[in-house]
Write an enzyme that holds these catalytic residues in place. Structure first.
Site, PDB file in Angstrom:
ATOM      1  N   ASN A  28       0.865  -1.191   0.000  1.00 17.72           N
ATOM      2  CA  ASN A  28       0.000   0.000   0.000  1.00 17.72           C
ATOM      3  C   ASN A  28       0.897   1.234   0.000  1.00 17.72           C
ATOM      4  OD1 ASN A  28       0.611   0.699   2.815  1.00 17.72           O
ATOM      5  ND2 ASN A  28      -0.513  -1.194   3.250  1.00 17.72           N
ATOM      6  N   ASP A  38       1.403  -8.727   1.664  1.00 21.54           N
ATOM      7  CA  ASP A  38       2.344  -7.756   2.237  1.00 21.54           C
ATOM      8  C   ASP A  38       2.822  -8.237   3.616  1.00 21.54           C
ATOM      9  OD1 ASP A  38       3.747  -5.389   2.472  1.00 21.54           O
ATOM     10  OD2 ASP A  38       1.998  -4.089   2.648  1.00 21.54           O
TER      11      ASP A  38
HETATM   12  P1  ADP Z   1      -4.248  -6.050  -2.236  1.00 19.90           P
HETATM   13  O1  ADP Z   1      -4.324  -5.048  -1.123  1.00 19.90           O
HETATM   14  O2  ADP Z   1      -3.378  -5.586  -3.387  1.00 19.90           O
HETATM   15  O3  ADP Z   1      -5.588  -6.543  -2.653  1.00 19.90           O
HETATM   16  P2  ADP Z   1      -3.765  -8.556  -0.790  1.00 19.90           P
HETATM   17  O4  ADP Z   1      -2.523  -9.024  -0.137  1.00 19.90           O
HETATM   18  O5  ADP Z   1      -4.952  -8.366   0.083  1.00 19.90           O
HETATM   19  O6  ADP Z   1      -3.372  -7.246  -1.609  1.00 19.90           O
HETATM   20  O7  ADP Z   1      -4.180  -9.579  -1.927  1.00 19.90           O
HETATM   21  C1  ADP Z   1      -3.547  -9.698  -3.165  1.00 19.90           C
HETATM   22  C2  ADP Z   1      -3.581 -11.166  -3.573  1.00 19.90           C
HETATM   23  O8  ADP Z   1      -2.567 -11.872  -2.875  1.00 19.90           O
HETATM   24  C3  ADP Z   1      -4.897 -11.874  -3.237  1.00 19.90           C
HETATM   25  O9  ADP Z   1      -5.266 -12.670  -4.357  1.00 19.90           O
HETATM   26  C4  ADP Z   1      -4.525 -12.759  -2.044  1.00 19.90           C
HETATM   27  O10 ADP Z   1      -5.313 -13.932  -2.007  1.00 19.90           O
HETATM   28  C5  ADP Z   1      -3.097 -13.087  -2.368  1.00 19.90           C
HETATM   29  N1  ADP Z   1      -2.237 -13.506  -1.243  1.00 19.90           N
HETATM   30  C6  ADP Z   1      -2.393 -13.306   0.084  1.00 19.90           C
HETATM   31  N2  ADP Z   1      -1.380 -13.858   0.762  1.00 19.90           N
HETATM   32  C7  ADP Z   1      -0.546 -14.422  -0.168  1.00 19.90           C
HETATM   33  C8  ADP Z   1       0.680 -15.153  -0.104  1.00 19.90           C
HETATM   34  N3  ADP Z   1       1.292 -15.430   1.048  1.00 19.90           N
HETATM   35  N4  ADP Z   1       1.236 -15.572  -1.281  1.00 19.90           N
HETATM   36  C9  ADP Z   1       0.655 -15.294  -2.466  1.00 19.90           C
HETATM   37  N5  ADP Z   1      -0.496 -14.599  -2.598  1.00 19.90           N
HETATM   38  C10 ADP Z   1      -1.094 -14.182  -1.459  1.00 19.90           C
END
Ligand code: ADP
Length: 176
Positions: A28, A38
């Site tokens: 973010n 993140d």
């Molecule tokens: P944003 O705020 O950009 O939406 P998020 O982290 O909430 O970011 O989600 C972005 C994508 O990453 C989603 O599809 C989520 O399911 C996925 N995600 C979450 N944790 C992991 C991880 N450890 N490895 C890979 N993808 C992940």
């Protein structure tokens, strides 16, 4: 290297487990860590990552941009933090901003001289971007970026965190 020499591979799992040169983080604007991928990346990299983000990017970043740090305790040598758009109905420039994330992250990967890079499904978690629309932009923009000559990238891994997202990536990689 041309687009045809580079493989685009869909993969389901935790991005921090991958052995790649670059892991892209869906960050973010604060660049100070957060939830979702993140949080997982900061946990995997250890506290030195937050410290580097603070010193290198004291004012954070902007949507669509790509911001490089080291990978610290991760297997990856670098983390590229990109800031996806919040989904706000689709007519607020979200698609261009999401494409910027993929384009700028791959440009930064090439600039580092890195050969392998893994990207999460940017914006599709907390930021609420619809999965299919986001995956289509991911596939199109990665393909377009790999058409640029001389990028040196050998493998792009599109990381899905659910079997549904994996199926979407597989479908678009076959048909688009
Ligand atoms: P944003 O705020 O950009 O939406 P998020 O982290 O909430 O970011 O989600 C972005 C994508 O990453 C989603 O599809 C989520 O399911 C996925 N995600 C979450 N944790 C992991 C991880 N450890 N490895 C890979 N993808 C992940």
């Amino acid at each position: 290297m041309s687009e045809l020499d580079t493989s685009i591979r869909p993969w389901e799992g935790d991005i921090t487990a991958l052995n790649v040169d670059v892991i892209v983080n869906a960050a973010n604007k604060s660049l100070r860590g957060g939830g979702g991928v993140d949080g997982a990346i900061h946990r995997g990299a250890g506290p030195a990552l937050l410290e580097e983000c603070r010193t290198r990017y004291p004012d954070g970043g902007f949507t669509g941009g790509a911001f490089v740090t080291a990978g610290h305790r991760l297997n990856a040598k670098w983390v590229i933090h990109t800031i996806g758009p919040h989904w706000d109905g689709g007519d607020r420039g979200e698609s261009d901003l999401l494409a910027d994330c993929y384009r700028n992250s791959l440009q930064a990967t090439a600039d580092l001289g890195a050969r392998t890079v893994a990207l999460p499904a940017i914006s599709t978690g907390i930021f609420g971007y619809p999965a299919e629309e986001a995956a289509l932009i991911a596939v199109h923009t990665v393909r377009e970026s790999l058409r640029e000559p001389g990028h040196g990238i050998e493998e792009v891994v599109l990381v899905a965190f659910s079997s549904r997202m994996l199926a979407i990536y597989q479908r678009f990689l076959e048909t688009e």
